[in-house]
Design a protein around this motif. Structure first.
Motif, mmCIF file in Angstrom:
data_model
loop_
_atom_site.group_PDB
_atom_site.id
_atom_site.type_symbol
_atom_site.label_atom_id
_atom_site.label_comp_id
_atom_site.label_asym_id
_atom_site.label_seq_id
_atom_site.Cartn_x
_atom_site.Cartn_y
_atom_site.Cartn_z
ATOM 1 N N GLY A 128 -3.215 18.331 -3.478
ATOM 2 C CA GLY A 128 -3.687 19.099 -4.658
ATOM 3 C C GLY A 128 -4.055 20.726 -4.033
ATOM 4 N N GLY A 129 -4.247 21.448 -5.044
ATOM 5 C CA GLY A 129 -4.561 22.627 -4.881
ATOM 6 C C GLY A 129 -3.520 23.644 -4.554
ATOM 7 N N GLU A 130 -3.832 24.656 -3.764
ATOM 8 C CA GLU A 130 -2.707 25.278 -3.175
ATOM 9 C C GLU A 130 -1.495 24.543 -2.147
ATOM 10 O OE1 GLU A 130 -3.470 27.950 0.368
ATOM 11 O OE2 GLU A 130 -5.532 27.296 0.086
ATOM 12 N N PHE A 131 -2.042 23.329 -1.575
ATOM 13 C CA PHE A 131 -1.289 22.672 -1.026
ATOM 14 C C PHE A 131 -0.192 21.664 -1.587
ATOM 15 C CE2 PHE A 131 -5.051 23.310 1.914
ATOM 16 C CZ PHE A 131 -4.545 24.130 2.733
ATOM 17 N N GLY A 132 -0.756 21.177 -2.707
ATOM 18 C CA GLY A 132 -0.026 20.298 -3.721
ATOM 19 C C GLY A 132 0.364 20.912 -5.005
ATOM 20 N N ASN A 155 3.257 10.680 -15.132
ATOM 21 C CA ASN A 155 2.876 9.143 -15.020
ATOM 22 C C ASN A 155 1.628 8.567 -15.811
ATOM 23 O OD1 ASN A 155 4.848 7.844 -12.973
ATOM 24 N ND2 ASN A 155 4.083 9.691 -11.931
ATOM 25 N N GLY A 156 1.011 9.748 -16.638
ATOM 26 C CA GLY A 156 -0.035 9.361 -17.461
ATOM 27 C C GLY A 156 -1.488 9.121 -16.755
ATOM 28 N N LEU A 157 -1.269 9.754 -15.523
ATOM 29 C CA LEU A 157 -2.680 9.708 -14.361
ATOM 30 C C LEU A 157 -3.533 10.889 -14.456
ATOM 31 C CD1 LEU A 157 -0.676 7.804 -11.910
ATOM 32 C CD2 LEU A 157 -2.205 6.664 -13.528
ATOM 33 N N ARG A 158 -4.444 10.673 -13.664
ATOM 34 C CA ARG A 158 -5.382 11.946 -13.640
ATOM 35 C C ARG A 158 -4.899 12.179 -12.188
ATOM 36 N NH1 ARG A 158 -10.074 10.391 -12.374
ATOM 37 N NH2 ARG A 158 -9.986 8.230 -12.748
ATOM 38 N N VAL A 159 -5.201 13.496 -11.644
ATOM 39 C CA VAL A 159 -4.759 13.616 -10.524
ATOM 40 C C VAL A 159 -5.454 12.901 -9.217
ATOM 41 C CG1 VAL A 159 -5.147 15.840 -8.716
ATOM 42 C CG2 VAL A 159 -4.099 16.108 -11.105
ATOM 43 N N GLU A 160 -6.892 12.712 -9.398
ATOM 44 C CA GLU A 160 -7.508 11.879 -8.623
ATOM 45 C C GLU A 160 -6.859 10.560 -8.477
ATOM 46 O OE1 GLU A 160 -10.039 15.151 -10.192
ATOM 47 O OE2 GLU A 160 -8.911 13.300 -11.319
ATOM 48 N N GLU A 161 -6.270 10.006 -9.424
ATOM 49 C CA GLU A 161 -5.842 8.786 -9.418
ATOM 50 C C GLU A 161 -4.275 8.989 -8.397
ATOM 51 O OE1 GLU A 161 -6.727 6.175 -13.368
ATOM 52 O OE2 GLU A 161 -5.407 8.315 -13.615
ATOM 53 N N VAL A 162 -3.733 10.019 -8.706
ATOM 54 C CA VAL A 162 -2.509 10.135 -7.722
ATOM 55 C C VAL A 162 -2.897 10.199 -6.419
ATOM 56 C CG1 VAL A 162 -0.645 11.800 -7.444
ATOM 57 C CG2 VAL A 162 -1.189 11.313 -9.585
ATOM 58 N N ILE A 163 -3.631 10.862 -6.091
ATOM 59 C CA ILE A 163 -4.390 11.058 -4.974
ATOM 60 C C ILE A 163 -4.609 9.570 -4.153
ATOM 61 C CG2 ILE A 163 -6.092 11.797 -3.432
ATOM 62 C CD1 ILE A 163 -5.921 14.385 -5.083
ATOM 63 N N TRP A 167 11.407 18.404 -3.897
ATOM 64 C CA TRP A 167 10.666 17.431 -3.853
ATOM 65 C C TRP A 167 9.271 17.741 -4.442
ATOM 66 C CZ3 TRP A 167 10.823 12.744 -0.382
ATOM 67 C CH2 TRP A 167 12.163 12.307 -0.068
ATOM 68 N N ARG A 168 8.648 17.105 -5.132
ATOM 69 C CA ARG A 168 7.547 17.426 -6.079
ATOM 70 C C ARG A 168 6.199 17.487 -5.088
ATOM 71 N NH1 ARG A 168 8.235 18.770 -11.598
ATOM 72 N NH2 ARG A 168 10.095 17.534 -12.120
ATOM 73 N N LEU A 169 5.757 18.665 -4.672
ATOM 74 C CA LEU A 169 4.798 18.818 -3.424
ATOM 75 C C LEU A 169 3.273 18.296 -3.929
ATOM 76 C CD1 LEU A 169 5.877 22.144 -2.264
ATOM 77 C CD2 LEU A 169 6.639 20.002 -1.657
ATOM 78 N N ILE A 170 2.644 17.425 -3.204
ATOM 79 C CA ILE A 170 1.398 17.036 -3.688
ATOM 80 C C ILE A 170 0.610 17.207 -2.658
ATOM 81 C CG2 ILE A 170 2.343 15.025 -5.099
ATOM 82 C CD1 ILE A 170 1.668 13.075 -2.760
ATOM 83 N N GLY A 171 0.846 17.771 -1.342
ATOM 84 C CA GLY A 171 -0.358 17.883 -0.396
ATOM 85 C C GLY A 171 0.398 18.589 0.716
ATOM 86 N N ILE A 180 -7.880 14.349 3.097
ATOM 87 C CA ILE A 180 -8.715 15.158 3.803
ATOM 88 C C ILE A 180 -9.158 16.275 2.767
ATOM 89 C CG2 ILE A 180 -8.233 14.673 6.346
ATOM 90 C CD1 ILE A 180 -6.622 17.458 6.258
ATOM 91 N N THR A 181 -10.586 17.036 3.200
ATOM 92 C CA THR A 181 -10.860 18.170 2.341
ATOM 93 C C THR A 181 -10.050 19.531 2.714
ATOM 94 O OG1 THR A 181 -12.570 18.621 3.894
ATOM 95 C CG2 THR A 181 -13.041 16.988 2.137
#
Length: 255
Positions: A105-109, A119-127, A191-195, A223-224
């Motif tokens: 997430g964030g600038e990395f994703g 997909n009808g999800l929260r970002v935390e669920e995708v991670i 590709w869709r960037l997620i991290g 990781i954080t």
């Protein structure tokens, strides 16, 4: 023209020009099938190296370029047919599982919100879903060392971007359809960037600069941002030791 060896798991052999054949196993994306492709590649390298120019594996195929001064078409087909009965003992052995850190997430994703919304999800669920998977490296291509990974949950499958980016940062982890993978070097990509991975996944400083190979398995460890910064700094100083474990597996086991 084609030849089909006896047995349901034996490959079909097709001509691919006057100096190559395409060997086709069961047409599905399955670690068991890819394991047999890779076993055939290893067998040919061990038993026919002088007559083989190159082998290029795919999900369920192996393209084999051969020297016609060493093998005729009939001879190369016969060689591959004879190898098929010996693959069962070759595909069972030890496999590597590499644990690769990712800051999601964030600038990395930047596209993780799109994946969540699709997909009808929260970002935390995708991670959580992405980091919970164990991914099989079917083959590498597109870029040197770019892994095409099987095992992505259908819950986070998302189409490619309609327009590719001109530059995707090295280490970016992405999703395209039901595939996931990472960009080992900076390049264009859709590709869709997620991290992003903080360590160099193509690293000429290492004895093996590509790090990940066909037949490996990968687990992504969330990781954080602070951990990303620390790991990147360490890897900039010297190649960071990626955790690896070895497991005895059979080609017929599911991932």
């Amino acid at each position: 023209m084609r030849m089909r060896p006896e047995g349901c798991l034996r490959p079909v052999i097709r001509t691919a020009g006057d100096q190559a054949v395409l060997v086709e196993f069961e047409p599905r994306v399955d670690p068991a099938v890819t394991a047999r492709v890779l076993a055939l590649e290893r067998w040919l390298e061990e038993h026919a190296a002088q007559g083989i120019y190159e082998c290029v594996p795919g999900y369920c195929t192996l393209w084999v370029a051969y020297n016609p001064a060493v093998y005729s078409y009939a001879q190369i087909c016969g060689l591959i047919e004879r190898s098929a009965g010996q693959l069962d003992s070759t595909v069972t052995g030890h496999t590597r599982t590499l644990e690769i850190p990712v800051c999601y997430g964030g600038e990395f994703g930047p596209d993780i919100g799109d994946v969540a919304a699709h997909n009808g999800l929260r970002v935390e669920e995708v991670i959580e879903i992405h980091a919970a998977g164990e991914y099989f490296v079917h083959f590498t291509g597109f870029l040197p060392g770019f892994p095409f990974l099987g095992g992505l949950s259908s819950r986070i499958a998302t189409p490619r971007m309609p327009k590719p980016r001109q530059a995707v940062p090295a280490g970016s982890v992405g999703i395209a359809g039901e595939q996931t993978g990472y960009y080992p070097i900076t390049s264009p990509g859709g590709w869709r960037l997620i991290g992003r991975i903080p360590i160099r996944m193509y690293d000429p400083r290492r004895e093996d600069p590509f790090i990940v190979h066909e037949g490996d398995r990968i687990r992504f460890v969330s990781i954080t941002p602070d951990e990303f910064t620390d790991l990147k700094a360490m890897d900039d100083q010297a190649p960071w030791p990626i955790p690896v474990r070895y497991t005895r597996v059979s080609a017929y086991e599911e991932v």
